[in-house]
Scaffold this motif. Structure first.
Motif, mmCIF file in Angstrom:
data_model
loop_
_atom_site.group_PDB
_atom_site.id
_atom_site.type_symbol
_atom_site.label_atom_id
_atom_site.label_comp_id
_atom_site.label_asym_id
_atom_site.label_seq_id
_atom_site.Cartn_x
_atom_site.Cartn_y
_atom_site.Cartn_z
ATOM 1 N N ALA A 131 39.800 37.212 33.482
ATOM 2 C CA ALA A 131 40.043 36.856 34.881
ATOM 3 C C ALA A 131 41.331 36.052 35.034
ATOM 4 C CB ALA A 131 38.855 36.064 35.432
ATOM 5 N N GLY A 132 41.606 35.165 34.079
ATOM 6 C CA GLY A 132 42.856 34.411 34.125
ATOM 7 C C GLY A 132 44.054 35.332 34.014
ATOM 8 N N GLY A 133 43.930 36.376 33.192
ATOM 9 C CA GLY A 133 45.002 37.358 33.067
ATOM 10 C C GLY A 133 45.211 38.167 34.330
ATOM 11 N N ILE A 134 44.141 38.407 35.072
ATOM 12 C CA ILE A 134 44.257 39.131 36.350
ATOM 13 C C ILE A 134 44.963 38.264 37.378
ATOM 14 C CG2 ILE A 134 42.940 40.099 38.278
ATOM 15 C CD1 ILE A 134 40.799 40.940 36.222
ATOM 16 N N GLY A 135 44.674 36.960 37.373
ATOM 17 C CA GLY A 135 45.259 36.070 38.372
ATOM 18 C C GLY A 135 46.653 35.587 38.047
ATOM 19 N N ALA A 136 47.050 35.649 36.759
ATOM 20 C CA ALA A 136 48.317 35.056 36.334
ATOM 21 C C ALA A 136 49.554 35.576 37.071
ATOM 22 C CB ALA A 136 48.488 35.240 34.820
ATOM 23 N N PRO A 137 49.686 36.885 37.329
ATOM 24 C CA PRO A 137 50.918 37.359 37.981
ATOM 25 C C PRO A 137 51.125 36.829 39.394
ATOM 26 C CG PRO A 137 49.760 39.183 36.907
ATOM 27 C CD PRO A 137 48.824 38.013 36.920
ATOM 28 N N TYR A 138 50.098 36.238 39.982
ATOM 29 C CA TYR A 138 50.191 35.797 41.383
ATOM 30 C C TYR A 138 50.133 34.280 41.515
ATOM 31 C CZ TYR A 138 48.928 40.685 41.593
ATOM 32 O OH TYR A 138 48.911 42.049 41.394
ATOM 33 N N GLU A 139 50.202 33.567 40.382
ATOM 34 C CA GLU A 139 50.097 32.108 40.413
ATOM 35 C C GLU A 139 51.128 31.497 41.354
ATOM 36 O OE1 GLU A 139 50.271 28.271 37.357
ATOM 37 O OE2 GLU A 139 51.128 30.204 36.775
ATOM 38 N N GLY A 140 50.658 30.690 42.293
ATOM 39 C CA GLY A 140 51.544 29.955 43.181
ATOM 40 C C GLY A 140 51.865 30.633 44.490
ATOM 41 N N VAL A 141 51.411 31.878 44.722
ATOM 42 C CA VAL A 141 51.719 32.512 46.000
ATOM 43 C C VAL A 141 51.035 31.716 47.116
ATOM 44 C CG1 VAL A 141 52.083 34.830 45.076
ATOM 45 C CG2 VAL A 141 49.789 34.147 45.795
ATOM 46 N N PRO A 142 51.784 31.331 48.159
ATOM 47 C CA PRO A 142 51.220 30.464 49.190
ATOM 48 C C PRO A 142 50.526 31.204 50.316
ATOM 49 C CG PRO A 142 53.553 30.739 49.566
ATOM 50 C CD PRO A 142 53.235 31.533 48.328
ATOM 51 N N TYR A 143 50.319 32.487 50.146
ATOM 52 C CA TYR A 143 49.771 33.308 51.218
ATOM 53 C C TYR A 143 48.598 34.139 50.690
ATOM 54 C CZ TYR A 143 53.121 36.221 48.693
ATOM 55 O OH TYR A 143 53.844 36.831 47.698
ATOM 56 N N ALA A 144 47.856 34.730 51.616
ATOM 57 C CA ALA A 144 46.742 35.591 51.235
ATOM 58 C C ALA A 144 47.260 36.913 50.696
ATOM 59 C CB ALA A 144 45.830 35.838 52.439
ATOM 60 N N LEU A 145 46.550 37.448 49.717
ATOM 61 C CA LEU A 145 46.878 38.752 49.128
ATOM 62 C C LEU A 145 45.836 39.771 49.548
ATOM 63 C CD1 LEU A 145 47.708 37.291 45.644
ATOM 64 C CD2 LEU A 145 49.373 38.452 47.081
ATOM 65 N N GLU A 146 46.139 41.023 49.305
ATOM 66 C CA GLU A 146 45.211 42.092 49.663
ATOM 67 C C GLU A 146 45.049 43.054 48.490
ATOM 68 O OE1 GLU A 146 46.673 43.884 53.233
ATOM 69 O OE2 GLU A 146 46.241 42.125 54.471
ATOM 70 N N LEU A 147 44.816 42.517 47.318
ATOM 71 C CA LEU A 147 44.672 43.336 46.122
ATOM 72 C C LEU A 147 43.338 44.072 46.134
ATOM 73 C CD1 LEU A 147 45.880 40.758 43.434
ATOM 74 C CD2 LEU A 147 47.258 42.426 44.688
ATOM 75 N N THR A 148 43.350 45.266 45.585
ATOM 76 C CA THR A 148 42.126 46.043 45.401
ATOM 77 C C THR A 148 41.908 46.260 43.908
ATOM 78 O OG1 THR A 148 43.221 48.199 45.433
ATOM 79 C CG2 THR A 148 42.613 47.227 47.571
ATOM 80 N N GLU A 149 40.799 46.877 43.568
ATOM 81 C CA GLU A 149 40.493 47.123 42.160
ATOM 82 C C GLU A 149 41.584 47.952 41.486
ATOM 83 O OE1 GLU A 149 36.735 48.698 39.424
ATOM 84 O OE2 GLU A 149 36.502 48.383 41.585
ATOM 85 N N GLN A 150 42.250 48.802 42.257
ATOM 86 C CA GLN A 150 43.314 49.638 41.695
ATOM 87 C C GLN A 150 44.553 48.813 41.332
ATOM 88 O OE1 GLN A 150 41.408 50.678 44.457
ATOM 89 N NE2 GLN A 150 40.252 51.808 42.875
ATOM 90 N N ASP A 151 44.656 47.608 41.869
ATOM 91 C CA ASP A 151 45.814 46.749 41.599
ATOM 92 C C ASP A 151 45.620 45.830 40.397
ATOM 93 O OD1 ASP A 151 47.291 47.598 43.943
ATOM 94 O OD2 ASP A 151 45.873 46.409 45.131
ATOM 95 N N VAL A 152 44.442 45.877 39.788
ATOM 96 C CA VAL A 152 44.129 44.938 38.710
ATOM 97 C C VAL A 152 45.015 45.195 37.496
ATOM 98 C CG1 VAL A 152 42.394 44.283 37.006
ATOM 99 C CG2 VAL A 152 41.764 44.467 39.419
ATOM 100 N N HIS A 153 45.707 44.132 37.084
ATOM 101 C CA HIS A 153 46.520 44.147 35.869
ATOM 102 C C HIS A 153 46.211 42.876 35.105
ATOM 103 C CE1 HIS A 153 49.966 44.168 33.143
ATOM 104 N NE2 HIS A 153 50.219 42.934 33.550
ATOM 105 N N ILE A 154 45.984 42.991 33.808
ATOM 106 C CA ILE A 154 45.653 41.824 32.991
ATOM 107 C C ILE A 154 46.884 41.379 32.213
ATOM 108 C CG2 ILE A 154 44.179 40.879 31.185
ATOM 109 C CD1 ILE A 154 42.092 42.958 31.889
ATOM 110 N N ASP A 155 47.409 40.221 32.571
ATOM 111 C CA ASP A 155 48.514 39.651 31.817
ATOM 112 C C ASP A 155 47.959 39.081 30.510
ATOM 113 O OD1 ASP A 155 51.405 38.439 31.835
ATOM 114 O OD2 ASP A 155 50.061 36.786 31.296
#
Length: 502
Positions: free
Chosen positions: A23-47
């Motif tokens: 889960a940390g790897g999924i969230g890592a690419p977006y760390e610090g974004v100050p706005y809401a995201l709209e990711l779906t399961e197809q967007d999941v990438h594990i850093d």
């Protein structure tokens, strides 16, 4: 022995670390974004890169193995002083404070703008795994950990998560564990208030689409690592995610802000409460068996480098400590110290003058550059501060401009010294009569080298022992008025011996 009410302990320890890493790897690419995201399961990438959320707990395991139930905050200072190389936020302040001779809990309080950061909350799982079904013990060791680099809410956040996760080992229910964890922190703490607020939203079946705005209105912060705001995201994702791993992690990440930390905590929590089956098999299969760590961690002897080894050693130590706890005296509860109880080593002085037509600031600057002394006629305008983070609210009157002068010196040998300057109003800075910063973005200040807001961080060719005149102008001043300035190296670590004196 582990409490008989804790079922499938071994499997759920393994699931904790797997869930944390995935889960940390999924969230890592977006760390610090100050706005809401709209990711779906197809967007999941594990850093697959290293993450402080996990690797610091590898180091804590070594210290727990070494000191056992005698482990206290003073023992963690060995790790911060000798091994850890982070310079960011509360980590950097704690290391700087240790270099200056402070000890916990003051290392987490003095000069620390980030007392309520997420840096401690993300280290909670090790204590829950070592003390399953014993939230008092998990919370105690979490407080010893957190007190090195945090204070008050930043400590309560780790205590709350460690206690809740410890309870989750016993009750196997996310909502129950989150609710019962509140018994281990003060009801009037901001941490407790945000958790209770999320439960209200959950009980009233507020649509997910409205959650972020409501959380931000209740406890939002311009600092993306604020623990109270991010804890709101964590609890909301866990409750509204309904035990679905992907759904929960995407909720956490789509809230934005400290996404690697919120997602990692959610993943670990689900693993503890529900075991490995909660993590989709395709994600578990993608997890590399080796743990990715930062370069400085690679040099530390005996740090576990695989997830299997980590789980095995945590399980073995957890069983040992649980059996020893029966003969151990009661563990004390956390009680925040006060800054007023301690004389800070930071004693800065600044000449502060409100701008008006009768005062020639250029002439003052010229005089200071020539004499390196404050004119006797202006001595009454010199103020002392016991922090690098100045509260200048008393000087803000009718949207005036104020000027600050001081001489900066430092003694460390540093090839590439950095200066960090920021405020929550318009700011212009000169050093030795040369303008080095002109910032009018009007962002709220975040005084840290690697992500300065409300100003900037830049290289300046300072020499050890050299006296440099700093001149700051703050425009359209209003209350509250904040200003921070510090010196660091190219690793974003505070220089040990710098001061501002006039």
């Amino acid at each position: 022995m582990i409490n008989h009410t804790v079922k499938n302990y071994n499997e759920r320890v393994e699931a904790c670390w797997q869930g944390k890493a995935i889960a940390g790897g999924i969230g890592a690419p977006y760390e610090g974004v100050p706005y809401a995201l709209e990711l779906t399961e197809q967007d999941v990438h594990i850093d697959e890169g290293p993450n402080d959320d996990l690797e610091l707990q590898l180091l804590w395991l070594l210290f727990a193995e070494k000191y056992g139930l005698q482990l206290e905050s003073k023992h963690f200072t060995e790790a911060w002083s000798n091994y850890i190389k982070y310079g960011a936020d509360e980590y950097g302040v704690a290391i700087w404070n240790l270099k200056r001779g402070l000890m916990p809990p003051y290392t987490g309080l003095i000069d620390n703008w980030f007392t309520d950061g997420m840096g401690a909350a993300i280290r909670s799982e090790i204590w829950a795994c070592l003390f399953p079904g014993n939230p008092e013990a998990a919370g105690y060791f979490a407080s010893q950990d957190a007190s090195v680099d945090h204070h008050n809410e930043g400590v309560w956040a780790e205590i709350y998560l460690a206690a809740s996760e410890s309870i989750a080992f016993e009750v196997n229910n996310v909502a129950t564990a989150l609710k019962d964890g509140l018994k281990h922190i003060p009801s009037d703490s901001r941490v407790a208030l945000i958790v209770n607020y999320i439960f209200e939203l959950y009980d009233h079946k507020v649509p997910y689409s409205e959650l972020r705005n409501k959380i931000m209105k209740h406890s939002g912060s311009h600092n993306f690592t604020d623990c109270v705001m991010n804890l709101g995201f964590i609890v909301a994702a866990l409750l509204f995610g309904e035990n679905d791993f992907i759904k929960t992690i995407l909720y956490a990440v789509n809230f934005g802000m400290d996404t690697d930390c919120t997602a990692a905590t959610c993943g670990a929590f689900l693993g503890i409460a529900l075991g490995k089956e909660v993590i989709p098999e395709e994600l578990r299969n993608k997890l590399c068996p080796d743990i990715s760590v930062s370069q400085f961690m690679e040099t530390i002897p005996d740090v576990p480098r695989t997830f299997d080894t980590l789980a095995e050693r945590v399980i073995k130590l957890g069983q040992t400590l649980s059996s020893e706890l029966t003969d151990h005296s009661p563990l004390p509860t956390y009680s925040p110290v006060k800054a007023s109880d301690f004389a800070s080593p930071t004693e800065n002085s600044w000449l502060i003058i409100s701008e008006d037509n009768s005062i020639d600031m250029d002439q003052i600057e010229k005089s200071l550059l020539e004499t390196h002394e404050c004119p006797e006629s202006l001595r009454s305008c010199v103020a002392e501060f016991n922090s690098i983070n100045l509260d200048l609210s008393d000087y803000a009157k009718n949207f005036n401009s104020i000027h600050l002068f001081s001489f900066m010196t430092f003694q460390d040998i540093c090839n590439n010294p950095l200066l960090m300057i920021c405020s929550n109003t318009g700011i212009t800075a000169w050093i030795n009569g040369i303008q080095v910063l002109n910032y009018h973005g009007r962002q709220k200040e975040i005084p840290t080298f690697h992500r300065t807001e409300g100003g900037g961080t830049f290289y300046y060719p300072l020499k050890p022992g050299e006296k440099n005149l700093v001149h700051i102008r703050l425009l359209f001043c209003r209350k509250p008025l904040k200003f921070s300035m510090a010196a660091g190296n190219d690793q974003s670590q505070f220089l040990k011996d710098f001061e501002f004196r006039i």
